[in-house]
Write a protein that holds these residues in place. Structure first.
Motif, mmCIF file in Angstrom:
data_model
loop_
_atom_site.group_PDB
_atom_site.id
_atom_site.type_symbol
_atom_site.label_atom_id
_atom_site.label_comp_id
_atom_site.label_asym_id
_atom_site.label_seq_id
_atom_site.Cartn_x
_atom_site.Cartn_y
_atom_site.Cartn_z
ATOM 1 N N GLY A 16 61.027 76.876 18.281
ATOM 2 C CA GLY A 16 59.500 77.123 18.495
ATOM 3 C C GLY A 16 58.676 77.338 17.323
ATOM 4 N N GLU A 20 57.809 83.320 15.294
ATOM 5 C CA GLU A 20 58.576 84.088 16.158
ATOM 6 C C GLU A 20 60.163 83.997 16.130
ATOM 7 O OE1 GLU A 20 56.999 82.794 19.958
ATOM 8 O OE2 GLU A 20 55.120 83.761 19.838
ATOM 9 N N THR A 22 62.589 82.329 17.312
ATOM 10 C CA THR A 22 62.963 81.339 18.299
ATOM 11 C C THR A 22 63.997 80.415 17.832
ATOM 12 O OG1 THR A 22 61.101 79.901 17.309
ATOM 13 C CG2 THR A 22 60.647 81.243 19.229
#
Length: 371
Positions: A16, A20, A22
């Motif tokens: 993603g 973040e 991810t």
């Protein structure tokens, strides 16, 4: 900004936002980071899009008290490349190339460039060449000649993974005396399919569509399956250890579905321990021959390939075994997974597979690069 010198950056794929944590393989990187902390190596995970060449900095995520926190780092001395090639390459290829050409960055190992290139390198070894299936680049003319001569063949993309895009084509004689062509395999999106076509012309048309956007290889279709018809292969994981030497971490068997032509775990396969499997399917003297050949591959292939290709850190070697007990080198992967050992509950292989890259990184930092 962190200036800690003993740093290892892990080049990873983010699912993603790069703002973040991810990234894929998070549990693996968590365990690697904990080992790094014990060895005094600071480890962080980043995407190619995190790299700033002008300032020689990388925004990455570091494990702090069990949580992944974003920080800004100066270029690490070492990079562990887990950025699996495929659909991610095109948009990031220029960054990856710039990283590999940057004098301030050293990769634990450089990724192999493709199946054809690996085949060409290994074929130069007198020891390994007899274990390689006859292989050539796909052309329509060669495809027609091989299919009509042998009655079956296999095509596979040069850069495919997990069995994606691998297709078996077989000539079939129907009850009405007509020749038909059966195509069995997986799409590039890992969807299984089986298709029967009534003519060579339609088969060529279909194969042309399958190979339109990628380069493919042609190989004979080898019977690499049990007597019951389950396809299988043997994964050998070899890695550099803390002394910079190649070491076999483990071996395991991957078994595919009867309807499949490959045995990859991503394609719904299962795994089992090597020795019991061989003993169930081959006579004792053939089992001994298979084990000896696998050990020979594990000790011979890594240093030879490294000499031809350049520095490597770990390899997943996939070997097939035919009904007569002949061993074939099917594929070599420079970014191997470790799931097969979790499936067979081989705790020692799991632990070793995780610690080796970090121990090798420490070896390079202390013995060759400095710290």
């Amino acid at each position: 900004m962190k200036t800690f010198k003993r740093k290892l950056g892990i080049l990873a794929i983010f699912k993603g936002s790069i703002e973040e944590a991810t990234f894929n393989e998070k549990s693996y990187y968590t365990r690697i980071s904990l080992i790094g902390q014990k060895l005094g190596i600071r480890i962080f995970v980043f995407s190619p899009r995190h790299v700033n060449f002008a300032s020689k900095t990388i925004t990455g995520f570091r494990l702090v008290n069990g949580n992944w926190e974003k920080e800004l780092f100066r270029f690490p001395v070492l990079i562990y490349d887990r950025f699996f090639r495929g659909p991610y390459v095109k948009k990031n290829n220029h960054i990856l190339q710039e990283m590999q050409n940057n004098a301030d960055l050293t990769f634990l190992g450089r990724g192999l460039s493709g199946k054809w290139q690996v085949h060409q390198m290994l074929s130069q070894s007198a020891d390994l060449n007899p274990l390689l299936p006859p292989t050539e680049l796909f052309t329509v003319q060669s495809f027609i000649e091989k299919l009509e001569t042998n009655g079956s063949l296999l095509i596979k993309p040069l850069a495919g993974t997990h069995g994606n895009g691998v297709v078996r084509i077989q000539k079939r004689n129907s009850q009405d005396g007509q020749t038909k062509y059966e195509l069995t395999g997986r799409t590039l999106h890992n969807k299984p399919f089986r298709l029967v076509l009534p003519s060579q012309k339609q088969t060529i048309k279909k194969v042309n569509r399958l190979t339109k956007k990628k380069e493919y290889l042609i190989q004979p279709f080898l019977q690499l399956a049990t007597k019951e018809g389950f396809p299988f292969d043997i994964r050998i994981l070899v890695q550099k250890n803390g002394q910079g030497k190649w070491q076999t971490t483990g071996k395991a068997v991957r078994i595919g579905n009867k309807k499949s032509i490959t045995s990859n775990l991503h394609g719904g396969g299962m795994a089992t321990a090597l020795h019991p499997f061989l003993e169930d399917h081959y006579p004792q003297e053939i089992c001994s021959h298979i084990i000896d050949t696998l050990d020979h591959i594990a000790t011979t292939l890594p240093p030879f390939l490294e000499k031809k290709h350049g520095r490597l850190v770990e390899l997943g070697i996939d070997a097939g075994v035919d009904p007569e007990g002949n061993v074939w080198i099917i594929e070599v992967n420079s970014r191997p997974g470790r799931d097969v050992f979790r499936h067979i509950k081989d705790r020692q292989a799991i632990a070793t597979s995780i610690k080796q890259p970090v121990h090798y990184a420490r070896y390079l930092l202390e013995e060759h690069i400095g710290g």
